[in-house]
Design an enzyme around this catalytic site. Structure first.
Site, PDB file in Angstrom:
ATOM      1  N   ASP A 258       0.790  -1.198   0.051  1.00  0.00           N
ATOM      2  CA  ASP A 258      -0.153   0.012  -0.164  1.00  0.00           C
ATOM      3  C   ASP A 258       0.947   1.178  -0.104  1.00  0.00           C
ATOM      4  OD1 ASP A 258      -2.682   1.364   0.100  1.00  0.00           O
ATOM      5  OD2 ASP A 258      -2.095   1.795   2.189  1.00  0.00           O
ATOM      6  N   HIS A 295      -1.593   3.912  -1.050  1.00  0.00           N
ATOM      7  CA  HIS A 295      -1.809   4.479   0.251  1.00  0.00           C
ATOM      8  C   HIS A 295      -3.067   4.764   0.741  1.00  0.00           C
ATOM      9  CE1 HIS A 295       1.478   6.551   3.217  1.00  0.00           C
ATOM     10  NE2 HIS A 295       0.338   5.940   3.824  1.00  0.00           N
TER      11      HIS A 295
HETATM   12  C1  COI Z   1       0.102   8.543   7.901  1.00  0.00           C
HETATM   13  O1  COI Z   1      -0.703   9.142   8.803  1.00  0.00           O
HETATM   14  O2  COI Z   1       1.243   9.244   8.375  1.00  0.00           O
HETATM   15  C2  COI Z   1      -0.128   8.046   6.986  1.00  0.00           C
HETATM   16  O3  COI Z   1       0.650   7.216   6.205  1.00  0.00           O
HETATM   17  C3  COI Z   1      -1.458   8.166   6.211  1.00  0.00           C
HETATM   18  C4  COI Z   1      -1.544   9.385   5.235  1.00  0.00           C
HETATM   19  C5  COI Z   1      -1.558   8.857   3.844  1.00  0.00           C
HETATM   20  C6  COI Z   1      -2.745  10.192   5.599  1.00  0.00           C
END
Ligand code: COI
Length: 332
Positions: A258, A295
């Site tokens: 992801d 992601h």
């Molecule tokens: C984070 O919260 O650091 C994440 O990896 C999620 C992001 C894509 C909002």
């Protein structure tokens, strides 16, 4: 109190507006990311809330200091794109949202693994072509496998609970032992043992910094044949070329990714009308044994609401009390 929230997506707006109404605090919503240019919009506000994957430029924090703004609240958990030294120099405090929904990430990881174990990607591609044959896509059962959980923070522990429900054997590794996981006797002594003994290695640890990968050709050589890698944590934990080669040459069974080491500027962008220049990512996408998503593990209604509102609550605590439970220790 007046707050300004940068890089806001359409799906976040309603939660920010609701929060603003309920708390009777003005929040200006800005869709632009926070840059040395856009930070100028923050003049006259008391605190900045933001989320972006792109690195935060040091100059942003000099300008914040000039404007007398001393708190940045992130709507996400990861702080790997923040230059701590620039914050310290400008006397700026930082908060994140450490736990918007561990279950969202854990459930995604398990869902991805199940899809891979039953070869959904290839099956769906075949059915799209009206090829309804079973072979060669015979599945494997999770209850027969040893799942190695690297990282037993909130997300890793949520994943362990789900995997236990499926009857998988769990082993775990973390530098810091959680008492509950310790009590269950799940810890192995080191990461090498976890890699050697697992049929599935699932990563739930933060980035280790550029060039410090957990999955690369040396560690893959230690892993079981036909093992699977699941990564919903950070792309730079894996040398993607090494992983791809190990799957293509049949050493590993497959992977659920992801996150990707070069995802910034690509994920959550529509590139369908553009020439695609990342050849490695193209090969990954084409592989039937790699499930690649942009992601999205965090992307649920519960998590997005929590990210929008917890970041604002932390900001209010910082401005009223000078601290909050989600303040990041910049000296660590
Ligand atoms: C984070 O919260 O650091 C994440 O990896 C999620 C992001 C894509 C909002």
């Amino acid at each position: 109190m007046k707050l300004i929230d940068f890089g806001v997506r359409e799906d976040e707006k309603k939660y920010i507006q609701e929060w603003s109404k309920t708390n009777n605090i003005e929040v200006k919503i800005v869709t632009d990311l926070l840059t040395p240019e856009t930070v100028k919009m923050a003049q006259g506000y008391d605190g900045i809330v933001a989320y972006q994957q792109l690195p935060y430029d040091e100059k942003i924090f000099d300008t914040m200091n000039d404007f007398g703004i001393h708190v940045l609240s992130l709507r996400n958990v990861g702080v790997d794109n923040i230059p701590f030294e620039a914050l310290k120099r400008n006397n700026i405090r930082l908060t994140n949202v450490p736990s918007y929904s561990p279950e969202a990430i854990a459930e995604y990881s398990v869902a991805g693994l199940m899809a891979l174990l039953r070869n959904f990607k290839h099956m769906i591609r075949k059915v799209d072509q009206h090829d309804f044959r079973w072979a060669p896509d015979i599945g494997r059962e999770l209850n027969q496998l040893t799942v190695g959980v690297a990282g037993t923070g909130r997300i890793g522990r949520a994943a362990i609970k789900i995997y236990q429900g499926f009857g998988a054997k769990i082993i775990a590794y973390d530098k810091f032992h959680n008492p509950e996981i310790e009590k269950q006797g799940l810890y192995v002594d080191d990461l090498d043992t976890l890699l050697k003994e697992s049929d599935v290695v699932t990563l739930h640890i933060p980035s280790l910094g550029k060039g410090h990968t957990v999955i690369n050709k040396d560690t893959i050589a230690e892993m079981k044949d036909d093992a699977i890698v699941v990564n919903s944590a950070r792309g730079d934990l894996i040398n993607t070329t090494d992983l791809y080669d190990a799957i293509a040459n049949g050493k590993l069974y497959g992977a659920v990714l992801d996150v990707y080491e070069n995802e910034v500027g690509v994920f959550n962008t529509d590139l369908s009308d553009e020439e695609f220049t990342d050849k490695l990512l193209e090969r990954v996408i084409k592989s039937n044994r790699i499930i690649l998503t942009p992601h999205i593990a965090f992307y649920t209604t519960k998590a997005v609401k929590n990210m929008a509102t917890v970041s604002l609550n932390s900001m209010v605590s910082e401005l009223k009390d000078g601290s909050s439970e989600n303040e990041i220790n910049l000296d660590k």
